[in-house]
Design a protein around this motif. Structure first.
Motif, short mmCIF file in Angstrom:
data_model
loop_
_atom_site.label_atom_id
_atom_site.label_comp_id
_atom_site.label_asym_id
_atom_site.label_seq_id
_atom_site.Cartn_x
_atom_site.Cartn_y
_atom_site.Cartn_z
N UNK A 26 -32.01 40.02 24.85
CA UNK A 26 -31.77 40.32 26.27
C UNK A 26 -30.33 40.00 26.63
N UNK A 27 -29.88 40.64 27.68
CA UNK A 27 -28.56 40.37 28.20
C UNK A 27 -28.62 40.27 29.71
N UNK A 28 -27.69 39.53 30.28
CA UNK A 28 -27.59 39.41 31.73
C UNK A 28 -26.19 39.82 32.15
N UNK A 29 -26.13 40.69 33.13
CA UNK A 29 -24.85 41.16 33.65
C UNK A 29 -24.73 40.73 35.10
N UNK A 30 -23.64 40.06 35.42
CA UNK A 30 -23.34 39.66 36.78
C UNK A 30 -22.34 40.65 37.35
N UNK A 31 -22.63 41.19 38.51
CA UNK A 31 -21.76 42.20 39.12
C UNK A 31 -20.79 41.57 40.11
N UNK A 32 -19.60 42.15 40.19
CA UNK A 32 -18.62 41.78 41.20
C UNK A 32 -18.05 43.07 41.75
N UNK A 33 -18.27 43.30 43.05
CA UNK A 33 -17.85 44.55 43.69
C UNK A 33 -18.42 45.76 42.93
N UNK A 34 -19.71 45.63 42.58
CA UNK A 34 -20.48 46.70 41.93
C UNK A 34 -20.00 47.02 40.52
N UNK A 35 -19.21 46.14 39.93
CA UNK A 35 -18.77 46.36 38.55
C UNK A 35 -19.16 45.16 37.69
N UNK A 36 -19.42 45.41 36.40
CA UNK A 36 -19.75 44.29 35.52
C UNK A 36 -18.63 43.25 35.50
N UNK A 37 -18.97 42.02 35.75
CA UNK A 37 -17.96 40.96 35.81
C UNK A 37 -18.18 39.98 34.66
N UNK A 38 -19.38 39.45 34.55
CA UNK A 38 -19.72 38.53 33.47
C UNK A 38 -20.92 39.10 32.71
N UNK A 39 -20.76 39.29 31.41
CA UNK A 39 -21.83 39.87 30.59
C UNK A 39 -22.14 38.90 29.45
N UNK A 40 -23.39 38.48 29.34
CA UNK A 40 -23.79 37.58 28.27
C UNK A 40 -24.98 38.18 27.53
N UNK A 41 -25.25 37.68 26.33
CA UNK A 41 -26.33 38.22 25.52
C UNK A 41 -27.00 37.10 24.73
N UNK A 42 -28.29 37.30 24.46
CA UNK A 42 -29.04 36.32 23.67
C UNK A 42 -28.87 36.55 22.18
N UNK A 43 -28.36 37.73 21.79
CA UNK A 43 -28.19 38.07 20.38
C UNK A 43 -27.01 39.02 20.23
N UNK A 44 -26.34 39.01 19.07
CA UNK A 44 -25.16 39.87 18.88
C UNK A 44 -25.44 41.35 19.09
N UNK A 45 -26.62 41.84 18.67
CA UNK A 45 -26.88 43.27 18.81
C UNK A 45 -26.97 43.68 20.28
#
Length: 254
Positions: free
Chosen positions: A56-75
């Motif tokens: 899974x991954x979590x994307x945090x938006x800033x002004x409707x654009x991806x700002x911080x993107x993290x992932x639980x696995x490299x793929x």
């Protein structure tokens, strides 16, 4: 509806995994974690909460654009990098519409003709994207992936939506805390810089008989001439004054 409830009761392990993930969210000590680490923890809990998930991954938006993107696995990181580089994919759709997006055959997914086939060739065929909503604001999205086809059924989507509600709160809290820490650091730095400038002004006044305004203008002139920041010039003057004082009084405690 009765059949759906019956299906739900027949999978106690899934419900236990969801409850465990929710408990983990409630205990998430974001105060001791960086923003990226807190979001990664949310992604890890999502994998645990949603049956069939491989990452899974979590994307945090800033002004409707991806700002911080993290992932639980490299793929997952590789897939999300593709998604955001081409501006097309399930997370973008989920965030834009504020609703859950699901696919069990990404390789042939008509909704994302540029994204789907590339991901399918990587051996990832299923996705469940969930918007993270607080109040009326979509603050980000959570992407849950599986290598198998048709990995996420309606029940998985329901569990994902149940998890996404408190997950959004955790993400919002982590973002608010990170913003507060950053502002605190900037304020502390500003106060430290101001103290150095005030000390340098005092030194120039004692040396040259300047008024405070004249001493400040002298600092600014040096800064412009040497193309250095004002606070760096001030620190140099303060440090130099300290060295001179120690040279005059070598036995003074350091």
């Amino acid at each position: 509806m009765a059949d759906h409830e019956s299906d739900f009761s027949q999978t106690p392990d899934d419900e236990e995994d969801l409850n465990s993930a929710l408990a983990g969210l409630s205990q998430l000590a974001t105060g001791s974690l960086s923003l990226a680490d807190a979001l990664t923890a949310v992604a890890d809990f999502a994998v645990k909460a949603i049956p069939g998930a491989d990452g899974a991954g979590v994307t945090l938006l800033h002004e409707d654009r991806p700002d911080t993107v993290v992932a639980s696995a490299p793929f997952v990181r590789e897939i999300d990098d593709i998604q955001y580089s081409i501006g097309q994919g399930p997370c973008i759709s989920a965030a834009a519409n504020g609703s859950t997006v699901r696919s069990g055959s990404l390789g042939g997914e008509a909704r994302w003709p540029a994204f789907g086939p590339r991901v399918g060739r990587l051996g990832v065929h299923s996705v469940l994207s969930l918007p993270l909503i607080t109040g009326e604001e979509v603050i980000g999205a959570m992407n849950v992936y599986a290598h198998a086809k048709d990995a996420f059924d309606e029940r998985a989507a329901e569990l994902g939506e149940l998890f996404a509600v408190p997950a959004a709160v955790s993400v919002q809290n982590a973002r608010a805390l990170a913003t507060a820490v950053l502002l605190s650091q900037r304020l502390e730095k500003a106060l430290t810089n101001r103290a150095a400038i005030d000390q340098a002004i005092g030194i120039l006044i004692s040396r040259s008989g300047y008024t405070p305004a004249q001493a400040f203008n002298a600092l600014r002139t040096i800064s412009q001439q040497e193309n250095r920041k004002l606070n760096d010039i001030a620190r140099s003057i303060v440090d130099d004054a300290g060295k001179r004082a120690r040279a005059r009084h070598p036995h003074t405690p350091q």
